[in-house]
Write a protein that holds these residues in place. Structure first.
Motif, short mmCIF file in Angstrom:
data_model
loop_
_atom_site.label_atom_id
_atom_site.label_comp_id
_atom_site.label_asym_id
_atom_site.label_seq_id
_atom_site.Cartn_x
_atom_site.Cartn_y
_atom_site.Cartn_z
N ILE A 258 0.82 -1.22 0.00
CA ILE A 258 0.00 0.00 0.00
C ILE A 258 0.85 1.27 0.00
CG2 ILE A 258 -1.68 1.33 1.36
CD1 ILE A 258 -2.88 -1.40 2.20
N GLY A 259 1.89 1.34 0.80
CA GLY A 259 2.68 2.56 0.89
C GLY A 259 3.91 2.60 0.01
N ASP A 260 4.14 1.56 -0.78
CA ASP A 260 5.34 1.51 -1.60
C ASP A 260 5.23 2.45 -2.80
OD1 ASP A 260 6.29 -0.42 0.11
OD2 ASP A 260 5.75 -2.10 -1.19
N PRO A 261 6.32 3.12 -3.14
CA PRO A 261 6.27 4.05 -4.29
C PRO A 261 6.26 3.31 -5.62
CG PRO A 261 8.49 3.92 -3.44
CD PRO A 261 7.63 3.10 -2.52
N ARG A 262 5.67 3.97 -6.60
CA ARG A 262 5.71 3.46 -7.97
C ARG A 262 6.99 3.96 -8.63
NH1 ARG A 262 0.10 4.34 -7.29
NH2 ARG A 262 -1.05 2.47 -7.81
N HIS A 263 7.50 3.18 -9.56
CA HIS A 263 8.69 3.56 -10.31
C HIS A 263 8.27 3.86 -11.75
CE1 HIS A 263 11.05 2.45 -6.84
NE2 HIS A 263 10.34 1.34 -6.79
N LEU A 264 8.03 5.13 -12.03
CA LEU A 264 7.45 5.52 -13.30
C LEU A 264 8.36 5.24 -14.49
CD1 LEU A 264 5.57 8.79 -12.30
CD2 LEU A 264 4.70 6.46 -12.51
N ASP A 265 9.67 5.21 -14.29
CA ASP A 265 10.56 4.87 -15.40
C ASP A 265 10.29 3.44 -15.89
OD1 ASP A 265 11.72 7.36 -15.46
OD2 ASP A 265 13.43 6.77 -14.21
N ASP A 266 9.98 2.53 -14.97
CA ASP A 266 9.65 1.15 -15.34
C ASP A 266 8.35 1.11 -16.15
OD1 ASP A 266 11.89 0.35 -13.91
OD2 ASP A 266 10.73 -0.29 -12.16
N VAL A 267 7.38 1.91 -15.75
CA VAL A 267 6.10 1.97 -16.47
C VAL A 267 6.33 2.54 -17.87
CG1 VAL A 267 3.77 2.91 -16.48
CG2 VAL A 267 4.82 2.24 -14.31
N ARG A 268 7.07 3.62 -17.96
CA ARG A 268 7.36 4.21 -19.27
C ARG A 268 8.07 3.20 -20.19
NH1 ARG A 268 8.88 8.66 -15.82
NH2 ARG A 268 7.26 10.24 -15.91
N ALA A 269 9.00 2.46 -19.65
CA ALA A 269 9.71 1.44 -20.45
C ALA A 269 8.76 0.36 -20.93
CB ALA A 269 10.85 0.84 -19.64
N ALA A 270 7.84 -0.07 -20.07
CA ALA A 270 6.88 -1.09 -20.45
C ALA A 270 5.96 -0.59 -21.57
CB ALA A 270 6.05 -1.53 -19.24
N ILE A 271 5.54 0.66 -21.48
CA ILE A 271 4.70 1.24 -22.53
C ILE A 271 5.48 1.35 -23.83
CG2 ILE A 271 3.47 3.32 -23.26
CD1 ILE A 271 2.80 3.72 -20.24
N ALA A 272 6.71 1.80 -23.76
CA ALA A 272 7.54 1.94 -24.95
C ALA A 272 7.76 0.59 -25.63
CB ALA A 272 8.88 2.58 -24.60
N ASP A 273 7.86 -0.48 -24.84
CA ASP A 273 8.08 -1.82 -25.40
C ASP A 273 6.91 -2.30 -26.26
OD1 ASP A 273 10.59 -2.07 -24.32
OD2 ASP A 273 9.96 -3.35 -22.65
N ILE A 274 5.70 -1.84 -25.95
CA ILE A 274 4.54 -2.30 -26.73
C ILE A 274 4.07 -1.28 -27.75
CG2 ILE A 274 3.80 -3.86 -24.91
CD1 ILE A 274 1.52 -1.87 -24.32
N SER A 275 4.68 -0.12 -27.76
CA SER A 275 4.26 0.94 -28.70
C SER A 275 4.78 0.67 -30.09
CB SER A 275 4.74 2.30 -28.23
OG SER A 275 4.10 2.64 -27.03
#
Length: 92
Positions: free
Chosen positions: A75-92
């Motif tokens: 619940i309190g753990d931070p998100r790592h937006l660079d990982d999310v951006r990389a995942a999106i870029a991989d499928i774009s």
């Protein structure tokens, strides 16, 4: 530039989500999983029955609705937006 849409899902009521978004200046939609309480969270495997709220989950879903990437955190753990951006870029 990633041609992605950000959506958040919260078990809070619609009005609470709106106040939260307005207070923090969020420009993306916050969807309510209020009733039936936690059904969406349960379907994604993030609902924590011990405390009655979902843990954090981040999901990348492609244009066809296929779940392509996921990370689940406490619940309190931070998100790592660079990982999310990389995942999106991989499928774009």
């Amino acid at each position: 530039g990633l041609h992605a849409e950000v959506l958040a899902v919260s078990c809070d009521h619609f009005f609470s989500n709106r106040a939260f978004a307005d207070r923090d200046g969020y420009e993306f939609s916050i969807l309510s999983d209020f009733w039936p309480h936690g059904d969406v969270s349960r379907s994604y495997g993030t609902f924590n029955d011990d405390v009655g709220v979902p843990d954090r989950g981040t999901f990348v879903i492609d244009r066809e609705g296929v779940l392509r990437w996921t990370v689940k955190q406490g619940i309190g753990d931070p998100r790592h937006l660079d990982d999310v951006r990389a995942a999106i870029a991989d499928i774009s």
